[in-house]
Design an enzyme around this catalytic site. Structure first.
Site, PDB file in Angstrom:
ATOM      1  N   GLY A  13       0.950  -0.651   0.031  1.00 20.99           N
ATOM      2  CA  GLY A  13       0.727   0.036   0.155  1.00 20.99           C
ATOM      3  C   GLY A  13       1.047   1.531   0.055  1.00 20.99           C
ATOM      4  O   GLY A  13       2.048   0.832  -0.326  1.00 20.99           O
ATOM      5  N   ASN A  14      -0.109   2.392   0.204  1.00 20.77           N
ATOM      6  CA  ASN A  14       1.071   4.041   0.258  1.00 20.77           C
ATOM      7  C   ASN A  14       0.397   4.589   1.358  1.00 20.77           C
ATOM      8  O   ASN A  14      -0.606   3.675   2.237  1.00 20.77           O
ATOM      9  CB  ASN A  14       1.488   4.582  -0.501  1.00 20.77           C
ATOM     10  CG  ASN A  14      -0.348   4.835  -1.250  1.00 20.77           C
ATOM     11  OD1 ASN A  14      -0.771   5.658  -0.517  1.00 20.77           O
ATOM     12  ND2 ASN A  14      -0.859   3.502  -2.431  1.00 20.77           N
ATOM     13  N   ARG A  15       1.060   5.672   1.622  1.00 17.89           N
ATOM     14  CA  ARG A  15       0.957   6.807   2.471  1.00 17.89           C
ATOM     15  C   ARG A  15      -0.706   7.876   2.786  1.00 17.89           C
ATOM     16  O   ARG A  15      -0.678   8.393   3.953  1.00 17.89           O
ATOM     17  CB  ARG A  15       1.967   6.969   3.542  1.00 17.89           C
ATOM     18  CG  ARG A  15       3.226   6.171   3.883  1.00 17.89           C
ATOM     19  CD  ARG A  15       4.787   6.990   4.657  1.00 17.89           C
ATOM     20  NE  ARG A  15       4.298   8.158   4.737  1.00 17.89           N
ATOM     21  CZ  ARG A  15       4.849   9.477   4.761  1.00 17.89           C
ATOM     22  NH1 ARG A  15       5.906   9.476   4.270  1.00 17.89           N
ATOM     23  NH2 ARG A  15       4.532  10.676   5.604  1.00 17.89           N
ATOM     24  N   SER A  16      -1.365   7.329   1.953  1.00 16.62           N
ATOM     25  CA  SER A  16      -1.756   8.222   1.642  1.00 16.62           C
ATOM     26  C   SER A  16      -3.376   8.177   2.202  1.00 16.62           C
ATOM     27  O   SER A  16      -3.431   7.361   2.964  1.00 16.62           O
ATOM     28  CB  SER A  16      -2.778   8.321   0.485  1.00 16.62           C
ATOM     29  OG  SER A  16      -3.745   9.266  -0.092  1.00 16.62           O
TER      30      SER A  16
END
Ligand code: CTP
Length: 407
Positions: free
Chosen positions: A210-213
């Site tokens: 995933g990512n940090r958004s």
């Protein structure tokens, strides 16, 4: 020295179980320096008593036009208000407001107010959906009042459905925005799609890439577009934020799910804002069982479709397309040079370029603030200084509104 006069807010409370949540809304207003006069109805006091409203607002409360008559409160309170918000607004209160009845202090106040008026309805689904209530809501909206769509969720009893009071934080955000910018329904009659959050690409039933958004900027875009009168669809990828009031939320997880949802909604939309952080790659295979650490980790990836670029190639005439680019700058170019190249590559009208960094960076992923430069395909460049995510969202909608064909 000039004295700053705090904004005068009237908090009307009508008789529904959600009246207790209005105490939270009141707290938000008073703690941020607003001068709040609470005007409950008689039946509101059956749920939350006058001492609570008086203690939290610092002012005596009355439901009747017959108290303090020498001060003509039934006229003065409405006339001197900068904003009136009724939360919760029952079906009965909406009916009285739509028909101009004035049989208590709150309904008198609604007739004398010349400032923005917000209704946050709360009632059972059947009452909300009844033709009489819908007609009253349409009448109030046609007169310029903001009637927030109720939320979907648990109602008074064990039942759930549409009719729940929107979260106090959401009502507060709509009100403070109205106090700051006034009534501006410049996106009324427009349909917009906003994607938010970050996609997850699953390796197995337990793990994902995933990512940090956080989704906060996308939610700010959805919230502000709704406040400006647009019909808004928010395609939210893995966010943990309350639904923005009056917005249709479509929940997705992976890049492929996000693509399908955005493409379907874009077909009938005037503008699409791709704020989501979409994973560029996904594992070729998603394991059906949890990978054990004794196995060697050898994952093959395949590229995800580029949703923004796809939208840029086959969009409906007049549709305005906005992309976001979170850049860090590197040996190949500065943040803005990467942004210019991306704008051309993706075929969008506007690209919101912002610099990101590690935790603690002022415009980082999880923060409450943002700063950006909005690049236009027409060569324009708009710098947005560090401020709230709502403030950046409003600049984006200003630029989108200026590019939409006349309706
Ligand atoms: N985007 C998209 N589909 C993807 C990847 C990105 O629609 N598969 C959109 C994002 O929502 C954003 C814009 O494209 O609006 C830019 O995203 P970014 O990750 O910066 O772009 P990439 O094309 O992945 O470029 P980079 O090589 O910098 O990773």
């Amino acid at each position: 020295m000039t004295r700053v006069v705090p904004p005068a807010v009237v908090l009307g409370v009508s008789g529904g179980i959600a009246a207790y949540k209005a105490a939270d809304l009141l707290r938000r207003f008073t703690e941020s320096g607003h001068d709040v006069t609470v005007v409950p109805t008689e039946s509101a006091l059956a749920f939350v008593g006058a001492p609570t409203w008086a203690a939290l607002s610092g002012k005596a409360v009355s439901t009747s036009v017959w108290d303090d008559v020498q001060q003509v409160p039934h006229v003065r309170i409405g006339q001197s208000a900068d904003l009136v918000v009724v939360a919760p607004a029952t079906a009965d209160l909406l009916a009285k407001a739509a028909h101009g009845l004035a049989d208590d202090l709150l309904t008198n106040t609604l007739l004398t107010a010349r400032c923005p008026v917000v209704f946050a309805p709360a009632m059972h689904t059947e009452m909300w959906e009844h033709a009489a209530t819908q007609a009253n809501v349409a009448t109030l909206r046609s007169r310029g009042c903001i009637v927030i769509e109720p939320a979907v969720g648990r109602l008074t009893g064990a039942d759930s459905g549409k009719g729940r009071l929107p979260e106090p934080a959401e009502i507060y955000a709509i009100c403070t925005r109205l106090l700051a910018r006034g009534l501006e329904p410049d996106l009324a009659g427009r349909r917009v799609v906003v994607s938010a959050g970050g996609t997850r690409e699953h390796l197995d039933p337990v793990r994902f890439l995933g990512n940090r958004s956080s989704g906060k900027q996308g939610y700010a875009l959805a919230r502000t577009a709704a406040a400006r009168g647009a019909e808004v669809v928010l395609v939210a990828a893995n966010t943990a934020l309350p639904d923005p009031a009056g917005v249709k939320v479509v929940r997705v997880s992976s890049a492929l799910e996000l693509r399908d949802a955005v493409m379907a909604e874009a077909l009938s939309s005037d503008a699409v804002v791709m704020c989501a952080a979409v994973a560029d790659y996904r594992p070729v295979e998603r394991g059906q069982t949890k990978r054990k650490k004794t196995e060697s980790l050898n994952v093959q990836f395949v590229q995800n479709p580029d949703v923004l670029a796809e939208l840029g190639t086959g969009r409906r005439p007049g549709q305005v397309l906005v992309g976001f680019a979170a850049e860090t700058g590197d040996a190949d170019g500065s943040v803005l040079e990467h942004g210019q190249a991306k704008l051309a590559r993706k075929g969008c009208d506007l690209l919101v370029v912002n610099e990101v960094g590690d935790a603690g960076h002022p415009t980082g992923f999880e923060g409450e603030q943002n700063a950006a430069v909005v690049l236009g395909a027409d060569g324009s460049s708009t710098e947005v200084p560090l401020g709230s995510k709502d403030a950046l969202a409003d600049v984006v909608w200003d630029l989108v509104a200026a590019r939409l064909p006349a309706s």
